[in-house]
Write a protein that holds these residues in place. Structure first.
Motif, PDB file in Angstrom:
ATOM      1  N   SER A 200       0.705  -1.191   0.075  1.00  0.00           N
ATOM      2  CA  SER A 200      -0.053  -0.103  -0.139  1.00  0.00           C
ATOM      3  C   SER A 200       0.935   1.249  -0.157  1.00  0.00           C
ATOM      4  O   SER A 200       0.471   2.185  -0.772  1.00  0.00           O
ATOM      5  N   PHE A 201       1.883   1.147   0.661  1.00  0.00           N
ATOM      6  CA  PHE A 201       2.855   2.415   0.906  1.00  0.00           C
ATOM      7  C   PHE A 201       3.498   2.627  -0.332  1.00  0.00           C
ATOM      8  O   PHE A 201       3.808   3.686  -0.921  1.00  0.00           O
ATOM      9  N   LEU A 202       4.019   1.462  -0.945  1.00  0.00           N
ATOM     10  CA  LEU A 202       4.711   1.632  -2.173  1.00  0.00           C
ATOM     11  C   LEU A 202       3.840   2.057  -3.542  1.00  0.00           C
ATOM     12  O   LEU A 202       4.208   2.804  -4.402  1.00  0.00           O
ATOM     13  N   TRP A 203       2.485   1.531  -3.300  1.00  0.00           N
ATOM     14  CA  TRP A 203       1.452   1.827  -4.393  1.00  0.00           C
ATOM     15  C   TRP A 203       1.278   3.606  -4.328  1.00  0.00           C
ATOM     16  O   TRP A 203       1.002   4.101  -5.131  1.00  0.00           O
ATOM     17  N   GLY A 204       1.092   3.945  -3.100  1.00  0.00           N
ATOM     18  CA  GLY A 204       0.950   5.409  -2.978  1.00  0.00           C
ATOM     19  C   GLY A 204       2.299   6.192  -3.566  1.00  0.00           C
ATOM     20  O   GLY A 204       1.798   7.421  -4.374  1.00  0.00           O
ATOM     21  N   PHE A 205       3.267   5.560  -3.156  1.00  0.00           N
ATOM     22  CA  PHE A 205       4.570   6.256  -3.645  1.00  0.00           C
ATOM     23  C   PHE A 205       4.704   6.174  -5.217  1.00  0.00           C
ATOM     24  O   PHE A 205       4.995   7.317  -5.763  1.00  0.00           O
ATOM     25  N   PHE A 206       4.319   5.045  -5.833  1.00  0.00           N
ATOM     26  CA  PHE A 206       4.303   5.044  -7.374  1.00  0.00           C
ATOM     27  C   PHE A 206       3.188   5.991  -7.920  1.00  0.00           C
ATOM     28  O   PHE A 206       3.529   6.676  -9.035  1.00  0.00           O
ATOM     29  N   GLN A 207       2.092   6.181  -7.315  1.00  0.00           N
ATOM     30  CA  GLN A 207       1.200   6.920  -7.937  1.00  0.00           C
ATOM     31  C   GLN A 207       1.234   8.655  -7.746  1.00  0.00           C
ATOM     32  O   GLN A 207       1.057   9.100  -8.512  1.00  0.00           O
ATOM     33  N   TRP A 208       2.062   8.659  -6.704  1.00  0.00           N
ATOM     34  CA  TRP A 208       2.639  10.342  -6.738  1.00  0.00           C
ATOM     35  C   TRP A 208       3.331  10.979  -7.753  1.00  0.00           C
ATOM     36  O   TRP A 208       3.212  12.041  -8.413  1.00  0.00           O
ATOM     37  N   PHE A 209       4.155   9.974  -8.604  1.00  0.00           N
ATOM     38  CA  PHE A 209       5.020  10.448  -9.689  1.00  0.00           C
ATOM     39  C   PHE A 209       4.031  10.868 -10.783  1.00  0.00           C
ATOM     40  O   PHE A 209       4.651  11.909 -11.739  1.00  0.00           O
ATOM     41  N   TYR A 210       2.904  10.497 -10.826  1.00  0.00           N
ATOM     42  CA  TYR A 210       2.013  10.928 -11.878  1.00  0.00           C
ATOM     43  C   TYR A 210       1.040  12.160 -11.632  1.00  0.00           C
ATOM     44  O   TYR A 210      -0.014  12.527 -12.291  1.00  0.00           O
ATOM     45  N   THR A 211       1.228  12.730 -10.327  1.00  0.00           N
ATOM     46  CA  THR A 211       0.123  13.878  -9.863  1.00  0.00           C
ATOM     47  C   THR A 211       0.827  15.235  -9.869  1.00  0.00           C
ATOM     48  O   THR A 211       0.780  15.864  -8.971  1.00  0.00           O
ATOM     49  N   ASP A 214      -3.341  19.432 -10.461  1.00  0.00           N
ATOM     50  CA  ASP A 214      -4.578  19.046 -10.190  1.00  0.00           C
ATOM     51  C   ASP A 214      -5.246  18.355 -11.574  1.00  0.00           C
ATOM     52  O   ASP A 214      -5.050  18.636 -12.571  1.00  0.00           O
ATOM     53  N   GLY A 215      -6.210  17.266 -11.067  1.00  0.00           N
ATOM     54  CA  GLY A 215      -6.715  16.530 -12.072  1.00  0.00           C
ATOM     55  C   GLY A 215      -5.785  15.523 -12.721  1.00  0.00           C
ATOM     56  O   GLY A 215      -6.136  15.088 -13.927  1.00  0.00           O
ATOM     57  N   CYS A 216      -4.633  15.284 -12.196  1.00  0.00           N
ATOM     58  CA  CYS A 216      -3.693  14.257 -12.792  1.00  0.00           C
ATOM     59  C   CYS A 216      -3.495  13.105 -11.706  1.00  0.00           C
ATOM     60  O   CYS A 216      -3.934  13.024 -10.636  1.00  0.00           O
ATOM     61  N   GLY A 217      -3.117  12.023 -12.348  1.00  0.00           N
ATOM     62  CA  GLY A 217      -2.873  10.686 -11.691  1.00  0.00           C
ATOM     63  C   GLY A 217      -3.801   9.503 -11.904  1.00  0.00           C
ATOM     64  O   GLY A 217      -4.978   9.856 -12.547  1.00  0.00           O
ATOM     65  N   PHE A 218      -3.523   8.507 -11.071  1.00  0.00           N
ATOM     66  CA  PHE A 218      -4.697   7.422 -10.987  1.00  0.00           C
ATOM     67  C   PHE A 218      -6.065   7.789 -10.375  1.00  0.00           C
ATOM     68  O   PHE A 218      -6.825   7.117 -10.962  1.00  0.00           O
ATOM     69  N   GLN A 219      -5.986   8.841  -9.453  1.00  0.00           N
ATOM     70  CA  GLN A 219      -7.161   8.966  -8.886  1.00  0.00           C
ATOM     71  C   GLN A 219      -8.239   9.875 -10.200  1.00  0.00           C
ATOM     72  O   GLN A 219      -9.362  10.006  -9.660  1.00  0.00           O
ATOM     73  N   ALA A 220      -7.603  10.226 -11.175  1.00  0.00           N
ATOM     74  CA  ALA A 220      -8.516  10.859 -12.077  1.00  0.00           C
ATOM     75  C   ALA A 220      -8.613   9.883 -13.443  1.00  0.00           C
ATOM     76  O   ALA A 220      -8.823  10.313 -14.632  1.00  0.00           O
ATOM     77  N   PHE A 221      -8.436   8.718 -13.089  1.00  0.00           N
ATOM     78  CA  PHE A 221      -8.486   7.492 -14.223  1.00  0.00           C
ATOM     79  C   PHE A 221     -10.173   7.278 -14.480  1.00  0.00           C
ATOM     80  O   PHE A 221     -10.701   6.803 -13.445  1.00  0.00           O
TER      81      PHE A 221
END
Length: 664
Positions: A200-211, A214-221
């Protein structure tokens, strides 16, 4: 995000939806009959049997100096580091850090400042931050929530069996850290928890690179399509809410999803078709005179309807139980002793873990007179003091807030127990509009409503935080008294530490809160604009908003009444409190939670025994890993380190226009 000592069991039938969670996260074998012996498999299934040989410290012994200043390696303290002391530490830390949110440094409190006032339509009323008055303000408003819910702690944790997912996850984490050697199941649980914590920690770290913005990243998939994404229907790859979904009962997750479908799938699209008729066209999506007004106030209406119904029900059962106890001159039944033979106990039908936890949770009572007296005393001091700190906030405004605050604190603590969401900011918005309309623009209504928001937010936020910690203490055998004292100490620390940190930022960045600043504080502007709208009264809300609020308030009460009348079938009826939350926030997190439920369901279908034993550990790892990642992410943001990539998704038509613009 408080107990009553009433022993009445009648209220349990309305909350049988919790039974599945109890089976999946704390399922235990029945205590053995006299002369029998638990098998090794049954021993492994019990958490408290692993700790049975360890003496539970008294509540005074749990409050060590090491717990508050972390002197673990000094020679001052020689006693073993227990899970109860660990619980006291986390309670203190969470209470201290919670003031950073309820203190309003990025919302209502900073919204009072001249920096923010110049960016709004009303610049006549402002109060610039000063370290002295901020600390004084927080000290007189931050403790009331703790006293307001203490008398209901038993009902919330034991009778209602509310899950409080974050509190439960923390308890599993603490129990895992302190498991004695030789407990095979616990070792496996710790190993699995650590594995999913790391993932979970590493997944959060990985997602951070794409944010990168605003409106960027996996949370905007837009996983369910662009149209669905516009209505907040998408899976945002949140490990935290997948874990929450694995802990929450199925009916909670389904209720949240149904609420999201009803609101963002049906109601809001229909109301948008009335743009220009019910409300002005071309308003911003966050403008409370537009569709946002429906979202916020209908959600508040449902929450209040559900919370008030359960509050009245609890109060009724409490008074009936007290009346019957006095009338029949009955004495309370003796609690079972943990090491006594189970056949002599009147509660032999519940698990060993539950018996032991209940025994110790009820043992160290916090007297009602202390809770009520403390609330009255602090409320009196606050009512007399706050008008000197913020003159626009009259004493009679404060008095009214303190009269209704315990009810709203119960609503928030109850809702937090169901869904892990604290809606303190929502109750704060209610105070903004109520006090703002009462005061009016000519009597400093903007500042009065923002200050009232702070009073309300601090009460309901600390109430839900305390109940989360009581749940953690219940599962780790930490005394409610030590938890309460630790919460008070942590809150006091937060009332000093958080303002000092804010003051450093305020002095270090002269443009703090402006559009050009590195820290623009957008919510401070939003809260101030809400206060400006509030002084105009509820009549300024869009057409038919209040009518819809009345309808959904009544609907919440009717649904709860039906749930109680139909008996066991009621556990399959959705909960209005859970349904209301996505009305305001959107259904995206509900999809994550339902994915967690689906994982648990498949796991239980394939191997129920393993699911019962390990699902809480997996869920806790997912929640804690994602939560811990926010710390390094915040540090990176503080030092101006930004992610290198922005990942966005465009429709085919938009992509063609972008390519044309770029000349590709």
């Amino acid at each position: 995000m408080a107990q009553n000592d009433n022993e009445d069991r009648v209220i349990d039938h309305a909350f049988e939806f919790e039974q599945h969670h109890e089976q999946s996260s704390e399922q235990q074998q029945q205590p053995p009959q006299k002369g029998t012996r638990l098998s090794s498999k049954e021993d492994e299934a019990s958490v408290e049997k692993v700790f049975k040989h360890l003496l539970v410290p008294t509540w005074q012994s749990q409050l060590t100096l090491r717990a508050f200043v972390f002197l673990e390696k000094s020679d001052m303290l020689k006693q073993p580091f227990t899970r109860q002391e660990n619980t006291v530490i986390q309670t203190c830390v969470v209470a201290s850090s919670g003031i950073a949110f309820s203190g309003g440094f990025g919302s209502y409190l900073f919204g009072m400042s001249e920096h923010v006032a110049k960016q709004s339509s009303d610049t006549s009323d402002f109060k610039n931050p000063k370290l002295g008055w901020i600390i004084a303000f927080l000290f007189v408003v931050s403790f009331l929530g703790l006293f307001s819910v203490v008398p209901l702690r038993k009902i919330m944790v034991i009778d209602f069996k509310l899950t409080y997912p974050s509190g439960t996850a923390t308890a599993h984490l603490i129990n895992s850290f302190h498991t004695p050697q030789g407990a095979k199941l616990a070792k496996k649980q710790v190993k699995l928890l650590g594995k999913f914590f790391s993932l979970s920690f590493l997944w959060g770290f990985f997602q951070w690179f794409y944010t990168a913005s605003d409106g960027c990243g996996f949370q905007a998939f837009p996983s369910l399509g662009l149209k669905a994404f516009d209505n907040r229907f998408y899976f945002d790859f949140s490990a935290l809410y997948i874990g929450v979904g694995m802990i929450c009962p199925y009916i909670i997750n389904i209720s949240v999803l149904l609420g999201g479908i009803l609101s963002w799938g049906v109601m809001w699209p229909l109301i948008k078709t009335r743009e220009g008729h019910w409300y002005k066209a071309n308003l911003g999506d966050s403008d409370l005179q537009g569709i946002q007004g429906y979202r916020v106030f209908i959600a508040i209406a449902m929450i209040l309807g559900d919370g008030l119904y359960n509050f009245v029900k609890v109060l009724t059962h409490t008074l009936l139980g007290l009346y019957n106890q006095i009338g029949n001159k009955r004495k309370a039944s003796a609690l079972p002793i943990a090491d006594q033979d189970s056949t002599s106990s009147p509660e032999a039908d519940i698990s060993y873990d539950d018996q032991r936890r209940k025994q110790l949770f009820i043992k160290d009572q916090i007297p009602r007179w202390f809770a009520v007296g403390g609330y009255v005393a602090i409320a009196s001091i606050s009512t007399a003091t706050l008008p000197h700190i913020i003159p626009q906030l009259k004493w009679y405004y404060i008095l009214v807030i303190y009269l209704i605050a315990p009810t709203l604190a119960f609503c928030n603590a109850y809702g937090c127990g169901l869904t892990d969401w604290s809606l303190a900011s929502t109750y704060g918005k209610l105070a903004i509009f109520t006090i703002g309309a009462w005061a009016g623009a000519s009597h400093g209504g903007v500042l009065a409503s923002l200050a009232a928001c702070g009073v309300m937010m601090n009460i309901v936020s600390t109430a839900s935080d305390l109940m989360q910690d009581f749940k953690t203490g219940y599962l780790t055998l930490a005394s409610p008294r030590s938890m309460f004292v630790s919460q008070i100490i942590g809150t006091a620390m937060g009332c000093v530490i958080s303002p000092c940190v804010f003051w450093i930022f305020y002095k270090a960045f002269p443009d703090l809160g402006t559009h050009k600043s590195q820290y623009p504080a957008p919510y401070a502007i939003v809260y101030r604009n809400m206060a400006i709208l509030g002084v105009q009264g509820f009549g300024s809300l869009p057409n038919n908003c209040l009518l819809l609020c009345y309808i959904f308030f009544g609907t919440a009460i009717v649904i709860n009444l039906i749930k109680d009348l139909v008996g066991k079938v009621g556990r399959f009826i959705p909960l209005p409190m859970a349904m209301a939350i996505p009305f305001y926030l959107g259904p995206y997190f509900a999809i994550d939670m339902c994915v967690g439920s689906l994982i648990l369901f498949v796991w239980e279908t394939v191997d129920k025994a393993k699911a019962d034993a390990f699902a809480p550990a997996v869920a806790s790892g997912l929640i804690c890993g994602d939560g811990i990642w926010t710390l390094p992410a915040s540090i990176l943001a503080l030092f101006g380190v930004k992610p290198p990539i922005c990942m966005k998704f465009l429709s085919r038509a938009t992509n063609s226009r972008v390519d044309t613009f770029l000349g590709n």
